[in-house]
Design a protein around this motif. Structure first.
Motif, PDB file in Angstrom:
ATOM      1  N   VAL A  66       0.897  -1.283  -0.083  1.00 29.50           N
ATOM      2  CA  VAL A  66       0.048   0.050   0.092  1.00 29.50           C
ATOM      3  C   VAL A  66       0.772   1.229   0.137  1.00 29.50           C
ATOM      4  O   VAL A  66       0.620   2.239  -0.806  1.00 29.50           O
ATOM      5  N   ARG A  67       1.931   1.252   0.682  1.00 25.81           N
ATOM      6  CA  ARG A  67       2.773   2.552   0.861  1.00 25.81           C
ATOM      7  C   ARG A  67       3.440   2.751  -0.480  1.00 25.81           C
ATOM      8  O   ARG A  67       3.573   3.904  -0.986  1.00 25.81           O
ATOM      9  N   ARG A  68       3.768   1.522  -1.269  1.00 21.12           N
ATOM     10  CA  ARG A  68       4.436   1.694  -2.516  1.00 21.12           C
ATOM     11  C   ARG A  68       3.557   2.264  -3.449  1.00 21.12           C
ATOM     12  O   ARG A  68       3.781   3.057  -4.334  1.00 21.12           O
ATOM     13  N   ALA A  69       2.372   1.910  -3.262  1.00 23.72           N
ATOM     14  CA  ALA A  69       1.203   2.496  -4.286  1.00 23.72           C
ATOM     15  C   ALA A  69       0.990   3.807  -3.971  1.00 23.72           C
ATOM     16  O   ALA A  69       0.726   4.811  -4.993  1.00 23.72           O
ATOM     17  N   MET A  70       1.043   4.322  -2.727  1.00 23.57           N
ATOM     18  CA  MET A  70       1.040   5.816  -2.345  1.00 23.57           C
ATOM     19  C   MET A  70       2.224   6.599  -3.154  1.00 23.57           C
ATOM     20  O   MET A  70       1.920   7.565  -3.544  1.00 23.57           O
ATOM     21  N   GLU A  80      -4.937  11.849  -4.845  1.00 23.15           N
ATOM     22  CA  GLU A  80      -5.427  12.151  -3.395  1.00 23.15           C
ATOM     23  C   GLU A  80      -4.442  12.183  -2.598  1.00 23.15           C
ATOM     24  O   GLU A  80      -4.384  12.755  -1.599  1.00 23.15           O
ATOM     25  N   VAL A  81      -3.540  11.180  -2.918  1.00 21.49           N
ATOM     26  CA  VAL A  81      -2.020  11.109  -2.100  1.00 21.49           C
ATOM     27  C   VAL A  81      -1.369  12.686  -2.002  1.00 21.49           C
ATOM     28  O   VAL A  81      -1.107  13.165  -0.979  1.00 21.49           O
ATOM     29  N   THR A  82      -1.326  13.137  -3.181  1.00 21.94           N
ATOM     30  CA  THR A  82      -0.637  14.440  -3.267  1.00 21.94           C
ATOM     31  C   THR A  82      -1.083  15.523  -2.427  1.00 21.94           C
ATOM     32  O   THR A  82      -0.802  16.179  -1.828  1.00 21.94           O
ATOM     33  N   GLU A  83      -2.719  15.437  -2.705  1.00 24.50           N
ATOM     34  CA  GLU A  83      -3.473  16.396  -2.164  1.00 24.50           C
ATOM     35  C   GLU A  83      -3.338  16.284  -0.659  1.00 24.50           C
ATOM     36  O   GLU A  83      -2.965  17.117   0.334  1.00 24.50           O
ATOM     37  N   TYR A  84      -3.396  15.034  -0.155  1.00 28.83           N
ATOM     38  CA  TYR A  84      -3.159  14.797   1.346  1.00 28.83           C
ATOM     39  C   TYR A  84      -1.761  15.328   2.042  1.00 28.83           C
ATOM     40  O   TYR A  84      -1.726  16.186   2.998  1.00 28.83           O
ATOM     41  N   SER A 158      -4.168  -6.163  -4.104  1.00 28.58           N
ATOM     42  CA  SER A 158      -3.829  -5.013  -4.940  1.00 28.58           C
ATOM     43  C   SER A 158      -4.634  -3.961  -4.603  1.00 28.58           C
ATOM     44  O   SER A 158      -6.064  -3.954  -4.297  1.00 28.58           O
ATOM     45  N   VAL A 159      -4.144  -2.685  -4.836  1.00 33.05           N
ATOM     46  CA  VAL A 159      -4.699  -1.463  -4.566  1.00 33.05           C
ATOM     47  C   VAL A 159      -5.565  -1.072  -5.692  1.00 33.05           C
ATOM     48  O   VAL A 159      -5.261  -0.956  -6.739  1.00 33.05           O
TER      49      VAL A 159
END
Length: 166
Positions: A66-70, A80-84, A158-159
């Motif tokens: 999950v962290r690699r996907a982020m 959404e990750v960049t926004e966060y 999988s994400v």
């Protein structure tokens, strides 16, 4: 009625036919609440429970996936990750380094590494479907219940997507 499984034990359904199981699972230096739920036990197969047990047993590897996907989403300015990450940088300002567990100089990487896995919810009736089978909830601050990232997973681990809770 009840369903029996080697990992979960006896899963009894309520009067409405729903099942619910919850437990704290430790991995690394974290303790995570894991819930398994389904609105109708008739929609839960032994295979779904086997897959759920495997995801829980492999939660450390799943967390790394999950962290690699982020991290893969950081280059997309509309993700959404960049926004966060931008929200966290703005909210913490100069105090951001105080909440980070590792400081490499790359704020995006450091924030993702510092996220706490708060909970994992398994939607056992979604096995084999197109909707998420599991949802993992991450937060930089364990007390910020509204400021989280939700990661939707398929039954193979999988994400599917990452989204913010707000």
């Amino acid at each position: 009625m009840a369903i029996e499984h080697d990992y979960f034990g006896v899963l009894s359904s309520g009067p409405d036919g729903a099942i619910f199981w919850t437990e704290r699972v430790d991995f690394g230096d974290q303790s995570v609440t894991v819930d398994l739920t389904a609105p109708d036990q008739e929609d839960v197969s032994q295979e779904a429970l086997d897959v759920a047990a495997a995801l829980i047993s492999g939660i450390e590897d799943l967390d790394a996936t999950v962290r690699r996907a982020m991290l893969a989403e950081v280059d997309d300015r509309t993700s959404e990750v960049t926004e966060y990450i931008l929200q966290q940088q703005e909210a913490y300002g100069d105090q951001l380094e105080e909440v980070l567990v590792d400081i490499s100089g790359d704020a995006a990487v450091d924030i993702i590494r510092s996220l706490c896995l708060m909970s994992m919810t398994i939607l056992a009736d979604e096995h084999g479907g197109t909707d998420p089978f599991a949802v993992m909830e991450y937060a930089l601050d364990a007390d910020a219940t509204d400021d989280v990232l939700l990661v939707n997973l398929a039954d193979n681990g999988s994400v599917i997507s990452v989204m913010s809770a707000d």
